[in-house]
Design a protein around this motif. Structure first.
Motif, mmCIF file in Angstrom:
data_model
loop_
_atom_site.group_PDB
_atom_site.id
_atom_site.type_symbol
_atom_site.label_atom_id
_atom_site.label_comp_id
_atom_site.label_asym_id
_atom_site.label_seq_id
_atom_site.Cartn_x
_atom_site.Cartn_y
_atom_site.Cartn_z
ATOM 1 N N THR A 108 0.811 -1.343 0.065
ATOM 2 C CA THR A 108 0.094 0.187 0.109
ATOM 3 C C THR A 108 0.909 1.407 0.145
ATOM 4 O O THR A 108 0.463 2.322 -0.542
ATOM 5 C CB THR A 108 -0.954 -0.172 1.162
ATOM 6 N N GLU A 109 2.054 1.179 0.739
ATOM 7 C CA GLU A 109 2.800 2.367 0.841
ATOM 8 C C GLU A 109 3.415 2.782 -0.423
ATOM 9 O O GLU A 109 3.648 3.882 -0.858
ATOM 10 C CB GLU A 109 4.064 2.123 1.673
ATOM 11 N N ALA A 110 3.855 1.783 -1.469
ATOM 12 C CA ALA A 110 4.611 2.089 -2.731
ATOM 13 C C ALA A 110 3.406 2.949 -3.394
ATOM 14 O O ALA A 110 3.645 3.760 -4.117
ATOM 15 C CB ALA A 110 4.641 0.587 -3.393
ATOM 16 N N TRP A 111 2.016 2.265 -3.676
ATOM 17 C CA TRP A 111 1.085 3.149 -4.213
ATOM 18 C C TRP A 111 0.780 4.383 -3.574
ATOM 19 O O TRP A 111 0.532 5.482 -4.659
ATOM 20 C CB TRP A 111 -0.085 2.207 -4.481
ATOM 21 N N GLN A 112 0.850 4.404 -2.661
ATOM 22 C CA GLN A 112 0.604 5.901 -1.622
ATOM 23 C C GLN A 112 1.559 6.794 -2.105
ATOM 24 O O GLN A 112 1.458 8.134 -2.322
ATOM 25 C CB GLN A 112 0.247 5.929 -0.349
ATOM 26 N N ARG A 113 2.816 6.278 -2.365
ATOM 27 C CA ARG A 113 3.929 7.373 -2.638
ATOM 28 C C ARG A 113 4.170 7.516 -4.048
ATOM 29 O O ARG A 113 5.121 8.160 -4.514
ATOM 30 C CB ARG A 113 5.145 6.772 -2.145
ATOM 31 N N GLY A 114 3.375 6.814 -5.050
ATOM 32 C CA GLY A 114 3.506 6.811 -6.346
ATOM 33 C C GLY A 114 4.368 5.947 -7.293
ATOM 34 O O GLY A 114 4.732 6.152 -8.240
#
Length: 277
Positions: free
Chosen positions: A42-48
């Motif tokens: 999820t963090e990867a997608w949140q950070r783009g």
């Protein structure tokens, strides 16, 4: 199959050129708070970072797109160098003929026996590592097949009636070559150019894998495969994604080149007198 292959290559080229403008991260930009992010997190997608990030926080999708763009650019430029050298050598050998042709083609035969990858590596070590040298170095050792093909085409064409008529009218050799020979061999030359491109892609990727090709901060598919191989056990996507793009690119270019060559050869067999101008 040829249409599908060309469409795939065109889509890959378009994505490599235009998609980076829509991404939040540049291929060389470092996200210090997003190191080694998995693309499923999820963090990867949140950070783009839609395909995750590498071990120093660079966006993997942006680097794959940049690597594809640079690999295709190097391959096309190097293949164009090979085409220019091969056409020039083949036209001279095929047109002049005689002892000159024998000497020129023996040189080609001798060069075929040399370890070309070793020659390119030596060029990189001696003259330094630059993308321009990659163009010239790879192109300078990939022209031999093109020279043989062009020489055969020229020998076949120069005995055609329209060439004999041009000679009888007093046209110079340069004029005949420019007005009659080159236009009639360009179809075959372009077909073999398309077959040369995937070979150059493999050579460039191998050199970059060894660290002798494209240099940081730029990247290429070979560099990305090398980086991914070191992370294979902890993050298989780091290897599988650029490796898959590289394999798809090579297969698509090879199929397109082979089908185009087959069509040109079939057309020449059906209409052997075509091409008079």
């Amino acid at each position: 199959m040829m249409r599908i292959s060309i469409i795939l290559v065109a889509i890959m080229a378009a994505l490599a050129v235009f998609l980076p403008f829509l991404l939040p991260w540049d291929y060389a930009q470092i996200d210090w708070d997003g190191v080694n992010l998995d693309m499923t997190s999820t963090e990867a997608w949140q950070r783009g970072h839609y395909l995750g990030s590498d071990d120093i926080g660079r966006d993997r999708l942006a680097r794959i797109l940049a690597g594809t763009r640079i690999t295709m650019s190097v391959a096309l430029a190097a293949a164009s160098v090979a085409m220019i050298i091969g056409i020039a050598w083949g036209v001279i050998a095929g047109w002049v003929g005689g002892r000159t042709e024998d000497i020129m083609m023996r040189i080609v035969d001798a060069l075929y026996a040399l370890p070309f990858m070793f020659i390119v590596i030596v060029l990189m070590v001696v003259f330094g590592r630059s993308i321009l040298l990659v163009f010239i170095g790879i192109g300078a050792v990939e022209w031999l097949t093109m020279a043989r093909v062009v020489r055969g085409e020229v020998k076949a064409i120069k005995s055609r009636p329209f060439i004999l008529a041009a000679k009888a009218s007093g046209a110079s050799s340069i004029s005949i070559i420019l007005r009659h020979i080159l236009p009639n061999i360009m179809g075959v030359a372009i077909a073999y150019l398309m077959l040369t491109v995937p070979q150059v892609v493999m050579v460039e990727s191998f050199l970059s894998f060894l660290g002798l090709g494209v240099q940081e901060p730029m990247t290429s598919l070979g560099i990305l495969v090398n980086e991914g191989a070191a992370q294979m056990e902890i993050n298989p996507a780091a290897l599988l994604l650029p490796g898959g793009v590289l394999i798809l690119l090579i297969i698509s270019l090879t199929i397109a080149g082979e089908r185009l060559r087959d069509r040109i050869n079939a057309g020449a067999i059906k209409n052997p007198n075509a091409g008079a101008s």
